[in-house]
Write a protein that holds these residues in place. Structure first.
Motif, PDB file in Angstrom:
ATOM      1  N   GLU A   1       0.916  -1.101  -0.076  1.00 41.06           N
ATOM      2  CA  GLU A   1      -0.007   0.122  -0.053  1.00 41.06           C
ATOM      3  C   GLU A   1       1.053   1.135   0.064  1.00 41.06           C
ATOM      4  OE1 GLU A   1      -3.301  -0.351   2.414  1.00 41.06           O
ATOM      5  OE2 GLU A   1      -3.858   1.699   2.298  1.00 41.06           O
ATOM      6  N   THR A   2       0.492   2.106  -0.832  1.00 42.95           N
ATOM      7  CA  THR A   2       1.402   3.410  -1.142  1.00 42.95           C
ATOM      8  C   THR A   2       0.679   4.639  -1.045  1.00 42.95           C
ATOM      9  OG1 THR A   2       1.245   3.233  -3.431  1.00 42.95           O
ATOM     10  CG2 THR A   2       3.360   2.027  -2.401  1.00 42.95           C
ATOM     11  N   GLU A   3       1.166   5.600  -1.159  1.00 48.47           N
ATOM     12  CA  GLU A   3       0.551   6.777  -1.585  1.00 48.47           C
ATOM     13  C   GLU A   3       0.041   6.696  -2.975  1.00 48.47           C
ATOM     14  OE1 GLU A   3      -0.178   9.623   0.168  1.00 48.47           O
ATOM     15  OE2 GLU A   3       0.767   8.585   1.807  1.00 48.47           O
ATOM     16  N   LYS A   4      -0.769   7.307  -3.317  1.00 47.69           N
ATOM     17  CA  LYS A   4      -1.555   7.148  -4.990  1.00 47.69           C
ATOM     18  C   LYS A   4      -0.575   7.380  -5.820  1.00 47.69           C
ATOM     19  CE  LYS A   4      -5.194   7.571  -8.006  1.00 47.69           C
ATOM     20  NZ  LYS A   4      -6.372   6.699  -8.079  1.00 47.69           N
ATOM     21  N   VAL A   5       0.214   8.606  -5.778  1.00 45.77           N
ATOM     22  CA  VAL A   5       1.286   9.032  -6.481  1.00 45.77           C
ATOM     23  C   VAL A   5       2.291   7.946  -6.896  1.00 45.77           C
ATOM     24  CG1 VAL A   5       1.281  11.408  -6.155  1.00 45.77           C
ATOM     25  CG2 VAL A   5       2.541  10.020  -4.879  1.00 45.77           C
ATOM     26  N   ASP A   6       2.485   7.046  -5.892  1.00 45.26           N
ATOM     27  CA  ASP A   6       3.594   6.045  -5.999  1.00 45.26           C
ATOM     28  C   ASP A   6       2.975   4.625  -6.630  1.00 45.26           C
ATOM     29  OD1 ASP A   6       5.443   7.835  -5.035  1.00 45.26           O
ATOM     30  OD2 ASP A   6       4.914   7.353  -3.012  1.00 45.26           O
ATOM     31  N   ALA A   7       1.705   4.494  -6.550  1.00 42.99           N
ATOM     32  CA  ALA A   7       0.942   3.243  -7.052  1.00 42.99           C
ATOM     33  C   ALA A   7       1.614   2.649  -8.278  1.00 42.99           C
ATOM     34  CB  ALA A   7      -0.443   3.387  -6.954  1.00 42.99           C
ATOM     35  N   LEU A   8       1.779   3.532  -9.124  1.00 41.03           N
ATOM     36  CA  LEU A   8       2.254   2.879 -10.431  1.00 41.03           C
ATOM     37  C   LEU A   8       3.735   2.218 -10.251  1.00 41.03           C
ATOM     38  CD1 LEU A   8       1.911   2.507 -13.561  1.00 41.03           C
ATOM     39  CD2 LEU A   8       2.791   5.009 -13.915  1.00 41.03           C
ATOM     40  N   ALA A   9       4.511   3.167  -9.634  1.00 38.67           N
ATOM     41  CA  ALA A   9       5.977   2.702  -9.609  1.00 38.67           C
ATOM     42  C   ALA A   9       5.987   1.379  -8.562  1.00 38.67           C
ATOM     43  CB  ALA A   9       6.608   3.797  -8.534  1.00 38.67           C
ATOM     44  N   GLU A  10       5.002   1.109  -7.778  1.00 39.02           N
ATOM     45  CA  GLU A  10       4.926   0.107  -6.986  1.00 39.02           C
ATOM     46  C   GLU A  10       4.487  -1.307  -7.756  1.00 39.02           C
ATOM     47  OE1 GLU A  10       5.809  -0.459  -3.871  1.00 39.02           O
ATOM     48  OE2 GLU A  10       5.068  -2.624  -3.532  1.00 39.02           O
TER      49      GLU A  10
END
Ligand SMILES: *[C@@H]1O[C@H](CO)[C@@H](O)[C@H](O)[C@H]1NC(C)=O
Ligand SMILES: *[C@@H]1O[C@H](CO)[C@@H](O)[C@H](O)[C@H]1NC(C)=O
Ligand SMILES: *[C@@H]1O[C@H](CO)[C@@H](O)[C@H](O)[C@H]1NC(C)=O
Length: 800
Positions: free
Chosen positions: A438-447
């Motif tokens: 689970e990440t911040e939304k901005v990092d979801a793609l990178a995850e």
């Protein structure tokens, strides 16, 4: 300088991904196939069945000529397409004929004729039945074609030139204020090649560049480019690079007027252009006229169009089909070294099960060389490489093989060869991490990108299994399947599936583009931003199966070389429905359950359709008449009605024949023969087709065989009749009543009807709940019993 360019009047906007012009191509079949299915004979126009031993092609020719002789007009002929084939299992020969008028193809003049034992068992016919245009091809090509519109254009041209000569181009492209209303109307209606003399001389008629640019102007999603085409029309036109296509391979095609065109804006490969006729509604509305069109095959990033654009100005888009369709196990037979850490076959998505180590369980018939071998000569990554090795095969340790090329496509573009794909190295162990955080939304793609190895591996695994499964039910080389190399077994090759994971061109969807046999299918799977961490469509088998099923149904319906048979309306809807049905059947198990479509990816228990697939009318009330409801014009809504009907039919077959735990037929013997195992019925009769024993395997077989039997642009009635005909061929009709009862439960019984339907759509439907007289008593040895609703409670979709 000639200004052949033209027309302003773009007919409609490209709404969504599929856009059927109102005057869409007709689908007026003489009669639904197999009205005489009970007798397997035909009773058409004096044609008498041939003797059993007569060659099927000969039977087809006699039959077609008989049908054509009903049309008095001269100038009508046909060619048998060379993608016709005989189904190995059923022995049915599927013959595809294309109508010719004045030596040119009629784009929607199709006949499919199904022949067994010297008899036509069913056929579909959308040949043009009127009087062909007098102009011979020579007339057309030498510019002797006269059209009253030429006169009108000339008048309008003079009028306009006298007024505002300089506004020519803007006006024609529709960006300028009108000049004089009557003149404008005149031009809009009649010509639009208003400014320089439209000479209709040979090279004018043959100059399709304006028509093509007009199409691209409409088709491109890039509004800047549209404007630029308007402004720099001539330079775009001049830049096009045209190569005539010569056919040396087929004596049938020597009349073809065909080109490839490079440097067309917003396309990713050269466009194909071919001069043809197409059918349009006649003035009386009771039949068709022929119109001369350029047929373009246009491959763009997000769409792959087959479009017919009128040859004469104004260049109207007469019809268009998008080959791109949005979507929305057992089997270890011969274990080999390669292993994958994946959600195994039958586990629909990460909410339904855990990953496990699975072997490369390729099917020996379907993938004789395994999933990781490809002949050097058929390997697109080696096209420009001179190999020193003289090996025939190249063996890979990546997700690159004969059936599938799987890779990331974060860029969302067309290139795929050099995109990243996992390499398992010499260990051949595709065991990668999957632990999205689970990440911040901005990092979801990178995850999500962190587990690209896992997701591409899964996509490769699922796609290969679907290839092998469908192969065993008859989607083989001659039927037009997707493979780089066909092992000398017929069909066209160099068309494996290009499978893109985490495609950057979108979210919350998936799509598949199906060009005709011999060109790669292209599947794009997207991330779903419906939850954090993002959910990855590649990991939801149902979505992948749905997409791959577009390739199946498109190649089988109307023959491998005709990708325009499931373009819109009921036929386009069924194109979606088959995918949902097959995905649902594959994930189901012996204990009956209701199933949603795409529930995990969409993070919605109900899934992405209006209803969950269910036997219970309180849960899924869809019936034939549902198609008349507002909101049911789109292919996905239509598709879910079809999938629901098939789901009900399949459960009735399961009640009758039981359930096979494994949808995969047994591995073949070394001599290639197939042992019946517990899968097929044992038959002592030589030459009888193999018949799946159980209800779920049987319905898959009937659905796939039905696709081969039904005509191009089928309606629900055609497809229903084709499934019943498939049963006639396979089992001599022992499920005739079970199938009819199943269809009738959801309003598709013998008395179902549609009134006011034109070949171009519309109409009002009536449910039919009746079955044929023969099924009204207890004529069939079956005891309908309640399905086991034991496991009906909704499945929980756990959070990641
Ligand atoms: C490569 O694949 C081919 C086809 O499956 C197979 O015959 C051959 O043995 C393989 N070669 C190696 C080195 O694995
Ligand atoms: C994918 O796998 C390769 C080979 O094991 C590894 O080097 C690479 O770091 C992995 N990529 C990601 C994003 O984990
Ligand atoms: C059958 O499928 C249902 C729904 O996915 C599931 O809840 C159930 O556990 C499955 N049963 C078996 C025996 O796998």
């Amino acid at each position: 300088m000639r200004h052949f360019f033209s027309t302003a009047i773009v007919v409609a906007s490209l709404a969504g991904h599929i856009y059927g012009h109102r005057h869409a191509a007709p689908s007026n079949y003489d009669e639904a196939p197999v009205r005489q299915r009970k007798t397997l004979g035909i009773r058409t126009n004096g044609f008498t069945p041939m003797d059993k031993s007569m060659c099927p092609m000969k039977v087809a020719k006699v039959f077609i000529e008989d049908v054509l002789s009903q049309t008095a007009a001269d100038g009508l002929s046909y060619r048998i397409r060379d993608d016709s084939y005989t189904d190995k299992n059923t022995g049915v020969t599927h013959v595809f004929a294309r109508q010719l008028v004045n030596g040119l193809d009629v784009a929607d003049g199709d006949m499919n004729i199904n022949i067994k034992d010297g008899m036509v068992i069913s056929y579909g016919n959308s040949f043009f039945k009127g009087t062909p245009p007098v102009a011979s091809l020579e007339h057309i090509l030498t510019g002797e074609l006269r059209d009253p519109r030429v006169e009108a254009c000339t008048a309008a041209r003079q009028h306009l030139r006298a007024n505002r000569d300089s506004y020519a181009e803007q006006f024609v492209m529709g960006t300028h204020e009108p000049i004089a209303p009557e003149a404008v109307q005149n031009i809009h209606d009649n010509c639009a090649t208003a400014f320089d003399a439209p000479s209709f001389a040979t090279d004018d008629i043959m100059d399709f560049r304006a028509a093509l640019l007009q199409f691209m102007h409409t088709a491109t999603p890039n509004s800047k480019l549209s404007e630029d085409i308007e402004e720099n029309f001539h330079s775009y036109k001049e830049k096009m690079d045209i190569t005539p296509v010569n056919h040396f391979d087929s004596p049938n095609s020597r009349n073809d007027v065909e080109f490839t065109v490079g440097n067309v804006p917003d396309t990713v490969n050269p466009v194909k252009a071919k001069l043809m006729y197409t059918q349009v509604p006649n003035q009386a509305g009771d039949g068709t006229d022929l119109q001369l069109v350029w047929k373009f095959e246009v491959e763009m990033e997000d769409n792959w169009y087959e479009a017919a654009v009128s040859v004469q100005p104004p260049h109207k888009i007469v019809h268009v089909v998008d080959w791109a369709s949005d979507s929305y196990v057992p089997i270890p037979k011969k274990p080999v070294v390669t292993e994958y850490n994946v959600f195994p076959w039958g586990v629909n998505d990460p909410a339904e099960g855990e990953r496990s180590i699975e072997k490369e369980s390729f099917d020996k018939l379907a993938s004789p060389a395994g999933w990781h071998a490809i002949p050097v000569a058929n390997d697109p990554s080696l096209r420009n490489v001179r190999l020193r090795s003289s090996d025939f095969w190249r063996n890979t340790t990546t997700t690159w093989g004969n059936n599938v090329f799987a890779q990331e496509n974060w860029e969302g573009a067309n290139a795929y060869i050099d995109n990243y794909r996992p390499d398992a190295g010499q260990s051949k162990n595709f065991d990668f991490k999957y632990d999205p955080k689970e990440t911040e939304k901005v990092d979801a793609l990178a995850e999500a990108k962190k587990y690209i190895n896992t997701t591409v591996t899964q996509l490769f695994y699922t796609t290969n299994l679907v290839h092998d499964l469908y192969y065993r039910y008859g989607f083989d080389e001659v039927a037009g399947n997707f493979q780089q190399y066909n092992f000398g077994r017929g069909g066209r090759e160099n068309d494996g599936v290009i499978a893109n994971a985490q495609d950057g061109s979108g979210y919350n969807n998936a799509n598949f583009m199906t060009p005709p046999d011999g060109q790669n299918g292209r599947m794009r799977m997207y991330l779903w931003n419906t939850a954090i961490p993002y959910r990855d469509g590649d990991l939801e088998a149902g979505i992948v199966i749905h997409e791959l099923s577009h390739g199946l149904s498109t190649r089988l319906t109307g023959g491998p070389l005709n990708s325009g048979c499931l373009g819109w309306g009921e036929s386009g809807g069924m194109g979606e429905g088959w995918g949902d049905f097959l995905a649902t059947t594959i994930r189901s198990n012996k204990t009956y359950s209701d199933y949603p479509m795409g529930a995990w990816a969409a993070n919605r228990d109900q899934g992405i359709r209006n209803f969950v697939y269910s036997l219970d009318t309180a849960v899924n009330p869809s019936v034939y008449k549902t198609l008349d409801k507002p909101g049911y014009w789109g292919v996905h809504a239509i598709g879910e009605v079809w999938a629901e009907i098939l789901w009900v039919v399949s459960q009735r077959l399961i009640e009758k024949h039981g359930y096979s735990e494994d949808l995969f037929p047994p591995a073949p013997n070394d001599d290639g023969s197939v042992p019946p195992g517990d899968f097929y019925r044992t038959t002592t009769v030589q030459g009888k087709p193999l018949v799946p024993k159980h209800g779920n395997s049987l319905i898959v077989q009937l659905v796939i065989n039905g696709m081969k039997l039904q005509p191009c642009r089928p309606t629900f009635f055609h497809a229903r009749d084709a499934i019943i005909a498939a049963d006639q061929v396979l089992t001599e009709g022992e499920n005739f009543c079970t199938l009819w009862k199943g269809f009738a439960e959801r309003g598709l019984g013998v008395d179902a009807k549609i009134e006011g339907q034109t070949p171009w759509g519309g109409g009002v439907r009536t449910n039919g709940f009746a079955v044929p007289p023969a099924c009204q008593g207890e004529t069939e040895p079956e005891e309908p019993k309640e399905p086991e609703h034991g496991d009906k409670k909704k499945k929980k979709h756990k959070k990641d």
